[in-house]
Design a protein around this motif. Structure first.
Motif, mmCIF file in Angstrom:
data_model
loop_
_atom_site.group_PDB
_atom_site.id
_atom_site.type_symbol
_atom_site.label_atom_id
_atom_site.label_comp_id
_atom_site.label_asym_id
_atom_site.label_seq_id
_atom_site.Cartn_x
_atom_site.Cartn_y
_atom_site.Cartn_z
ATOM 1 N N ALA A 31 70.419 -10.597 63.165
ATOM 2 C CA ALA A 31 70.088 -9.158 63.093
ATOM 3 C C ALA A 31 69.777 -8.664 64.475
ATOM 4 N N VAL A 32 69.123 -9.355 65.342
ATOM 5 C CA VAL A 32 68.782 -8.863 66.509
ATOM 6 C C VAL A 32 70.083 -8.608 67.374
ATOM 7 N N ILE A 33 71.094 -9.425 67.562
ATOM 8 C CA ILE A 33 72.204 -9.424 68.028
ATOM 9 C C ILE A 33 73.179 -8.263 67.632
ATOM 10 N N LYS A 39 73.715 -0.739 69.178
ATOM 11 C CA LYS A 39 72.871 0.178 70.003
ATOM 12 C C LYS A 39 74.128 0.417 71.154
ATOM 13 N N ARG A 40 74.971 -0.492 71.816
ATOM 14 C CA ARG A 40 75.706 -0.212 72.714
ATOM 15 C C ARG A 40 76.917 0.559 72.135
ATOM 16 N N GLU A 41 77.214 0.267 71.063
ATOM 17 C CA GLU A 41 78.339 1.160 70.581
ATOM 18 C C GLU A 41 77.774 2.566 70.373
ATOM 19 N N LEU A 42 76.814 2.837 69.791
ATOM 20 C CA LEU A 42 76.231 4.154 69.913
ATOM 21 C C LEU A 42 76.078 4.949 71.304
ATOM 22 N N ALA A 43 75.589 4.077 72.264
ATOM 23 C CA ALA A 43 75.629 4.782 73.669
ATOM 24 C C ALA A 43 76.956 5.163 73.926
ATOM 25 N N ARG A 44 78.043 4.049 73.899
ATOM 26 C CA ARG A 44 79.466 4.373 74.319
ATOM 27 C C ARG A 44 79.966 5.573 73.428
#
Length: 70
Positions: A31-33, A39-44
């Motif tokens: 779940a953490v991974i 979060k990285r995908e949302l930022a991108r």
């Protein structure tokens, strides 16, 4: 006090607790991974959207409010 003597059941109970603990730990790590990945995908996606918005004309409501309506 705490009595952990399980006599004949210990051979089943302790491994069951161990497997359960390992499964819970693995699910937590997974779940953490996944959270970090999303979060990285949302930022991108937000960065891509902000770049597109910088080159796009303002929305029609903003054009009317600014007096740019054609």
């Amino acid at each position: 006090m705490l009595d952990l003597d399980m006599a004949p059941y210990a051979a089943f109970v302790w491994p069951a607790w161990g497997v359960s603990a390992l499964v819970l730990a693995a699910l937590t790590v997974r779940a953490v991974i996944a959270s970090r990945k999303w979060k990285r995908e949302l930022a991108r996606l937000e960065a891509d959207q902000s770049q597109e918005a910088a080159h796009a004309p303002p929305p029609q409501a903003a054009q009317r409010a600014a007096g740019w309506e054609q």
